[in-house]
Design a protein around this motif. Structure first.
Motif, short mmCIF file in Angstrom:
data_model
loop_
_atom_site.label_atom_id
_atom_site.label_comp_id
_atom_site.label_asym_id
_atom_site.label_seq_id
_atom_site.Cartn_x
_atom_site.Cartn_y
_atom_site.Cartn_z
N ILE A 1 -0.52 -36.14 12.20
CA ILE A 1 0.84 -35.81 11.77
C ILE A 1 1.85 -36.14 12.86
O ILE A 1 2.94 -36.67 12.59
CB ILE A 1 0.94 -34.32 11.38
N GLU A 2 1.49 -35.85 14.12
CA GLU A 2 2.38 -36.15 15.25
C GLU A 2 2.65 -37.65 15.35
O GLU A 2 3.79 -38.09 15.51
CB GLU A 2 1.75 -35.65 16.55
N VAL A 3 1.58 -38.44 15.26
CA VAL A 3 1.74 -39.91 15.31
C VAL A 3 2.54 -40.39 14.11
O VAL A 3 3.41 -41.28 14.24
CB VAL A 3 0.36 -40.59 15.36
N LEU A 4 2.28 -39.81 12.94
CA LEU A 4 2.95 -40.26 11.71
C LEU A 4 4.45 -40.08 11.80
O LEU A 4 5.21 -41.02 11.54
CB LEU A 4 2.39 -39.50 10.51
N TRP A 5 4.91 -38.87 12.17
CA TRP A 5 6.37 -38.65 12.17
C TRP A 5 7.05 -39.43 13.28
O TRP A 5 8.19 -39.89 13.11
CB TRP A 5 6.70 -37.16 12.23
N ARG A 6 6.37 -39.61 14.41
CA ARG A 6 6.97 -40.39 15.49
C ARG A 6 7.10 -41.85 15.12
O ARG A 6 8.14 -42.48 15.34
CB ARG A 6 6.13 -40.25 16.77
N TRP A 7 6.05 -42.42 14.54
CA TRP A 7 6.07 -43.85 14.23
C TRP A 7 6.89 -44.16 12.99
O TRP A 7 7.47 -45.24 12.89
CB TRP A 7 4.64 -44.36 14.09
N SER B 1 -0.70 -40.39 24.53
CA SER B 1 0.46 -39.59 24.93
C SER B 1 0.82 -38.57 23.87
O SER B 1 1.14 -37.41 24.19
CB SER B 1 1.64 -40.53 25.20
N ASP B 2 0.76 -38.96 22.59
CA ASP B 2 1.05 -38.02 21.51
C ASP B 2 0.01 -36.89 21.47
O ASP B 2 0.36 -35.73 21.19
CB ASP B 2 1.07 -38.75 20.17
N TYR B 3 -1.24 -37.22 21.74
CA TYR B 3 -2.30 -36.20 21.75
C TYR B 3 -2.02 -35.13 22.79
O TYR B 3 -2.08 -33.92 22.51
CB TYR B 3 -3.64 -36.87 22.01
N PHE B 4 -1.68 -35.55 24.00
CA PHE B 4 -1.40 -34.57 25.05
C PHE B 4 -0.07 -33.84 24.79
O PHE B 4 0.09 -32.70 25.23
CB PHE B 4 -1.38 -35.26 26.41
N GLN B 5 0.85 -34.47 24.09
CA GLN B 5 2.09 -33.79 23.72
C GLN B 5 1.81 -32.66 22.73
O GLN B 5 2.38 -31.57 22.84
CB GLN B 5 3.08 -34.79 23.12
N VAL B 6 0.90 -32.91 21.78
CA VAL B 6 0.51 -31.85 20.84
C VAL B 6 -0.16 -30.71 21.59
O VAL B 6 0.13 -29.53 21.33
CB VAL B 6 -0.44 -32.43 19.76
N ALA B 7 -1.06 -31.04 22.51
CA ALA B 7 -1.74 -30.00 23.29
C ALA B 7 -0.75 -29.19 24.11
O ALA B 7 -0.85 -27.96 24.21
CB ALA B 7 -2.79 -30.64 24.20
N ARG B 8 0.22 -29.86 24.70
CA ARG B 8 1.24 -29.17 25.49
C ARG B 8 2.05 -28.22 24.62
O ARG B 8 2.30 -27.07 25.01
CB ARG B 8 2.17 -30.20 26.13
#
Length: 299
Positions: free
Chosen positions: A16-22, A265-272
């Protein structure tokens, strides 16, 4: 590590994070590329006539400064025209996508969290506006330094360099202190069910939580730096084989490395983000007054 493992198991959060960003970034990037290509076609000949493309050299700083000034005079009017309409469009699209997308990710993580996309959009608009304002402040400050140090028959390059370094460090430090408020306020709005002004005020009074949140932010900053170094290393791996790997295969490799960097980068942003949410929840639950207020607002 627990949050990183959780995000790895629940891959829908990253998706979902990758989807909305891209979905937001790809059309903007394509539009910007098209407009930059059009701009280049307009200024290519006048820019080449200044000599900036083939005569610029750091070994001759004064001549280089004249070439840059002449090139800037040609580039700035069309670039400003592009910025005046593209920057507000990019600001609106990115803020809208961030507000709704981030809220969807967090609701996917825990449906109990509040649904406040409008508040998040407003806070993101405010954060980006302040970020752009810091750049404008830096630009104005550097122009002031140039006007005071480089005027006259003998420009004082040493004084100008000192001013630029001091002003850059000062404005960077100021933004680092202010950006924290705008980064944590959207998460406070979701976790504690607050409004815009209340979330901003609460972000200034985090108490003992601030140290933990700063620690998470610092660790993730180091991770981002490590990702950049890895991306640079992987981008350079085909260079020893440039006689074989060149042209489009080389460009395809660089595109692949860039995409992998963005996903990581998106993965670690979600974790953060999730780590921040859990720390904020712990702070609310440890404070009876805040816990009661948050429960009342969410209900």
């Amino acid at each position: 590590m627990h949050v990183l493992a959780l995000c790895w198991k629940r891959k829908s959060l990253l998706a979902i994070e990758v989807l909305w960003r891209w979905l937001a970034g790809t059309p903007l990037l394509l539009l910007l590329s098209y407009e930059l290509f059009r701009l280049w076609r307009q200024i290519e000949a006048p820019l080449a006539a200044t000599g900036i493309l083939d005569q610029f050299s750091l070994a001759e700083p004064m001549k280089g400064a004249v070439l840059v000034a002449n090139a800037f005079g040609i580039l700035w009017p069309p670039a400003l025209h592009l910025l005046l309409w593209f920057a507000p469009l990019a600001l609106a699209v990115s803020s809208f996508a961030s507000g709704f997308g981030r809220n969807v990710v967090l609701r996917r993580y825990d449906p109990v969290l509040a649904w406040r996309p409008v508040t998040l959009v407003a806070l993101q608009l405010l954060r980006i506006g302040m970020f752009v304002g810091s750049y404008l402040l830096w630009f104005v400050a550097v122009r002031w330094a140039g006007a005071n140090s480089l005027r006259g028959v003998e420009p004082d390059l040493v004084s100008y360099s000192i001013w630029v370094i001091c002003l850059s460090l000062g404005i960077f430090t100021l933004w680092a202190l202010l950006s924290w408020v705008f980064s944590i306020a959207p998460l406070i709005a979701i976790v504690e069910g607050r409004g815009i002004a209340s979330s901003l005020l609460r972000s200034l009074r985090l108490g003992s939580l601030k140290g933990k949140l700063v620690e998470v932010n610092l660790v993730m900053g180091i991770v981002k730096l490590a990702l950049i170094v890895l991306a640079m290393v992987f981008s350079a791996t085909p260079l020893p084989f440039e006689s074989v790997v060149n042209g489009w295969p080389l460009y395809a490799w660089w595109i692949l490395v860039t995409l992998l960097y963005c996903v990581a980068s998106d993965y670690f942003q979600v974790a953060r983000t999730i780590a921040f949410v859990e720390f904020l929840r712990a702070g609310v639950e440890s404070d009876p007054a805040l816990h009661a207020s948050s429960s009342l607002k969410n209900s």
